[in-house]
Scaffold this motif. Structure first.
Motif, PDB file in Angstrom:
ATOM      1  N   LEU A 142       0.977  -0.950   0.079  1.00 53.00           N
ATOM      2  CA  LEU A 142       0.004  -0.494  -0.396  1.00 53.00           C
ATOM      3  C   LEU A 142       0.712   1.506  -0.039  1.00 53.00           C
ATOM      4  N   TYR A 143       1.551   1.116   0.457  1.00 50.80           N
ATOM      5  CA  TYR A 143       3.334   1.948   0.861  1.00 50.80           C
ATOM      6  C   TYR A 143       3.354   2.519  -0.200  1.00 50.80           C
ATOM      7  N   ALA A 144       4.440   1.839  -0.800  1.00 49.00           N
ATOM      8  CA  ALA A 144       4.690   1.719  -2.583  1.00 49.00           C
ATOM      9  C   ALA A 144       3.592   2.360  -3.508  1.00 49.00           C
ATOM     10  N   SER A 145       2.770   1.512  -3.566  1.00 50.34           N
ATOM     11  CA  SER A 145       1.478   2.156  -5.110  1.00 50.34           C
ATOM     12  C   SER A 145       0.957   3.181  -3.959  1.00 50.34           C
ATOM     13  N   ILE A 146       0.809   3.846  -3.095  1.00 53.18           N
ATOM     14  CA  ILE A 146       0.142   5.348  -3.017  1.00 53.18           C
ATOM     15  C   ILE A 146       1.387   6.225  -3.919  1.00 53.18           C
ATOM     16  N   PHE A 147       2.853   6.507  -3.651  1.00 53.20           N
ATOM     17  CA  PHE A 147       3.647   6.713  -3.683  1.00 53.20           C
ATOM     18  C   PHE A 147       3.422   7.366  -5.278  1.00 53.20           C
ATOM     19  N   VAL A 148       4.136   5.484  -5.601  1.00 50.55           N
ATOM     20  CA  VAL A 148       4.082   6.243  -7.239  1.00 50.55           C
ATOM     21  C   VAL A 148       2.828   6.462  -8.010  1.00 50.55           C
ATOM     22  N   PHE A 149       1.435   5.868  -7.189  1.00 49.36           N
ATOM     23  CA  PHE A 149       0.535   6.367  -8.173  1.00 49.36           C
ATOM     24  C   PHE A 149       0.100   8.183  -7.723  1.00 49.36           C
ATOM     25  N   TYR A 150       0.691   8.946  -6.631  1.00 52.56           N
ATOM     26  CA  TYR A 150       0.796   9.944  -6.853  1.00 52.56           C
ATOM     27  C   TYR A 150       1.242  10.794  -7.974  1.00 52.56           C
ATOM     28  N   ALA A 153       2.254   9.373 -11.056  1.00 51.71           N
ATOM     29  CA  ALA A 153       2.076   8.309 -12.116  1.00 51.71           C
ATOM     30  C   ALA A 153       0.372   8.285 -12.391  1.00 51.71           C
ATOM     31  N   PRO A 154       0.442   8.479 -13.714  1.00 52.61           N
ATOM     32  CA  PRO A 154      -1.069   8.279 -14.253  1.00 52.61           C
ATOM     33  C   PRO A 154      -1.350   6.589 -14.034  1.00 52.61           C
ATOM     34  N   PRO A 155      -2.746   5.569 -14.050  1.00 52.94           N
ATOM     35  CA  PRO A 155      -3.543   7.037 -14.155  1.00 52.94           C
ATOM     36  C   PRO A 155      -4.559   7.440 -13.285  1.00 52.94           C
ATOM     37  N   LEU A 156      -4.296   7.263 -12.027  1.00 53.23           N
ATOM     38  CA  LEU A 156      -4.538   7.786 -10.630  1.00 53.23           C
ATOM     39  C   LEU A 156      -4.310   9.132 -10.927  1.00 53.23           C
ATOM     40  N   ARG A 157      -3.208   9.236 -10.619  1.00 55.38           N
ATOM     41  CA  ARG A 157      -2.030  10.455 -10.057  1.00 55.38           C
ATOM     42  C   ARG A 157      -2.562  11.814  -9.286  1.00 55.38           C
ATOM     43  N   PHE A 158      -2.737  10.884  -8.131  1.00 49.75           N
ATOM     44  CA  PHE A 158      -3.487  11.585  -6.904  1.00 49.75           C
ATOM     45  C   PHE A 158      -3.164  12.754  -7.120  1.00 49.75           C
ATOM     46  N   LYS A 159      -1.886  13.672  -7.447  1.00 56.06           N
ATOM     47  CA  LYS A 159      -1.473  14.507  -7.214  1.00 56.06           C
ATOM     48  C   LYS A 159      -1.971  15.826  -8.087  1.00 56.06           C
ATOM     49  N   ALA A 160      -2.979  15.932  -9.341  1.00 56.20           N
ATOM     50  CA  ALA A 160      -3.569  16.485  -9.883  1.00 56.20           C
ATOM     51  C   ALA A 160      -4.440  16.362  -9.361  1.00 56.20           C
ATOM     52  N   ASP A 170      -4.804  14.382  -3.416  1.00 60.34           N
ATOM     53  CA  ASP A 170      -3.504  14.535  -3.179  1.00 60.34           C
ATOM     54  C   ASP A 170      -3.128  14.487  -1.728  1.00 60.34           C
ATOM     55  N   SER A 171      -3.848  15.382  -0.738  1.00 63.13           N
ATOM     56  CA  SER A 171      -3.935  15.420   0.643  1.00 63.13           C
ATOM     57  C   SER A 171      -3.994  14.162   1.308  1.00 63.13           C
ATOM     58  N   ILE A 172      -5.273  13.469   0.771  1.00 66.79           N
ATOM     59  CA  ILE A 172      -5.361  12.281   2.110  1.00 66.79           C
ATOM     60  C   ILE A 172      -4.749  11.558   1.679  1.00 66.79           C
ATOM     61  N   SER A 173      -4.273  11.106   0.764  1.00 67.53           N
ATOM     62  CA  SER A 173      -2.918  10.334   0.233  1.00 67.53           C
ATOM     63  C   SER A 173      -1.232  10.457   1.036  1.00 67.53           C
ATOM     64  N   ASN A 174      -1.739  11.523   1.313  1.00 65.65           N
ATOM     65  CA  ASN A 174      -0.332  11.759   1.866  1.00 65.65           C
ATOM     66  C   ASN A 174      -0.439  11.088   3.313  1.00 65.65           C
ATOM     67  N   ALA A 175      -1.552  10.599   3.612  1.00 63.03           N
ATOM     68  CA  ALA A 175      -1.573   9.987   4.927  1.00 63.03           C
ATOM     69  C   ALA A 175      -1.000   8.405   4.974  1.00 63.03           C
ATOM     70  N   ALA A 176      -0.193   8.370   3.687  1.00 62.44           N
ATOM     71  CA  ALA A 176       0.939   7.253   3.717  1.00 62.44           C
ATOM     72  C   ALA A 176       1.857   6.795   4.226  1.00 62.44           C
ATOM     73  N   TYR A 177       2.554   7.899   4.395  1.00 64.26           N
ATOM     74  CA  TYR A 177       4.164   8.557   4.933  1.00 64.26           C
ATOM     75  C   TYR A 177       4.015   8.930   6.650  1.00 64.26           C
ATOM     76  N   ALA A 178       2.624   7.486   7.241  1.00 64.00           N
ATOM     77  CA  ALA A 178       2.803   7.444   8.463  1.00 64.00           C
ATOM     78  C   ALA A 178       2.958   6.023   8.885  1.00 64.00           C
ATOM     79  N   LEU A 179       2.455   5.443   7.485  1.00 63.74           N
ATOM     80  CA  LEU A 179       2.750   3.483   7.176  1.00 63.74           C
ATOM     81  C   LEU A 179       3.714   3.339   8.091  1.00 63.74           C
TER      82      LEU A 179
END
Length: 317
Positions: free
Chosen positions: A151-159, A161-168, A173-182
């Motif tokens: 989960l940790y690695a996938s969230i940061f890749v797709f933050y 990378a397309p097609p998910l690209r949470f960054k955009a 984009d904000s909520i996905s950064n909860a992964a930093y606590a994993l």
């Protein structure tokens, strides 16, 4: 003398190490360049000033199990240094070349500005430094730890990378950064211990707050590139309120584990939020960025001192 007369003959051998130009017109070197500059470049891309967000969380994860160090955690802690940060920021730089080219912060300690010719090197470096760890984890760690790692690695890749690209995607984009606590979940699971959930959830809330706060300084560049982040959507004042709310929640959760840690967290967060509210502009956010970078170092160091003292004297857990 004509240009043809001065040009080197076709197939002429270039002197070893002679500077040449890459497709962007910037000087580079022949393939005989030494490995040192390549490694240094990859370290720069991994943004070592931000490693505290991964390795720091991993070390605190060990301490929260009630021991100062457990050798079984060392592979995870090593992975959380260069390999995982290269995954986070290398993938980010590959997909953010357009916006990074117009961002004055890039090319400094705050982040690299990569050349198109470096994309293949970065992709290979991410794979070479991460895949061996992931294979080892799959063989050696419990299923719960591996699920959290995936989960940790996938969230940061797709933050990035397309097609998910949470960054955009605003708010994602904000909520996905909860992964930093994993790491507060991964490390205990790797050691066969239950995570301290108030601490893990508190750090998740903290991370959700910090991402858009730091992104306020990039509002102009992101808007011009057509990227709608949480910061772009809410604006500086809205981000101050959004981040302030999440930081307040994180302090409540931290208080369930340690009131002094909660107080320090609330004090630093309050300072950042109030200063942005007083002058809600990207320029203010940029001036506050050094303090924001220092935030996890200060709060983490304070937490670490309290934990190590408590463990040493047998007061924890």
């Amino acid at each position: 003398m004509t240009a043809c007369a001065t040009a080197p003959r076709a197939g002429a051998r270039r002197a070893e190490g002679t500077p040449i130009a890459d497709p962007d017109g910037r000087p580079t070197r022949t393939p005989t360049r030494t490995i040192g500059p390549v490694v240094a470049r990859l370290v720069h891309i991994s943004r070592p000033v931000l490693w505290i967000n991964t390795i720091g969380s991993g070390v605190v994860g060990v301490w929260l199990t009630g021991t100062l160090m457990d050798v079984r955690a060392l592979p995870v802690l090593l992975w959380l240094t260069l390999p995982f940060n290269l995954l986070i920021y290398g993938v980010n730089d590959i997909y953010d070349q357009d916006t990074d080219a117009a961002n004055p912060r890039k090319g400094s300690i705050e982040g690299a500005r990569i050349r198109p010719s470096e994309v293949r090197l970065i992709a290979w470096a991410v794979a070479v430094t991460n895949v061996p760890f992931l294979i080892y984890f799959g063989l050696a760690l419990p299923a719960a730890a591996n699920a959290a790692i995936a989960l940790y690695a996938s969230i940061f890749v797709f933050y990035s990378a397309p097609p998910l690209r949470f960054k955009a995607r605003p708010f994602l984009d904000s909520i996905s950064n909860a992964a930093y606590a994993l790491p507060l979940v991964i490390v205990p699971f790797a050691l066969g211990v239950a995570p301290v959930w108030p601490a893990a959830l508190g750090l998740m809330a903290w991370s959700v707050a910090k991402h858009p706060f730091d992104a306020v300084q990039d509002i102009v560049e992101d808007r011009e590139a057509g990227i709608t982040t949480t910061a772009v959507r809410l604006g500086p004042r809205g981000v101050a309120l959004w981040s302030g709310s999440w930081w307040a929640l994180s302090s409540v959760l931290f208080a369930l584990v340690s009131v002094p840690v909660a107080v320090v967290n609330l004090a630093i967060a309050g300072l950042l939020v109030v200063r942005l509210l007083r002058d809600p502009t990207p320029a203010t956010a940029h001036r506050l960025y050094p303090l924001s970078v220092a935030f996890p170092y200060v709060a983490g160091s304070f937490t670490g001192v309290l934990l190590t003292v408590a463990i040493f004297f047998g007061w924890y857990p």
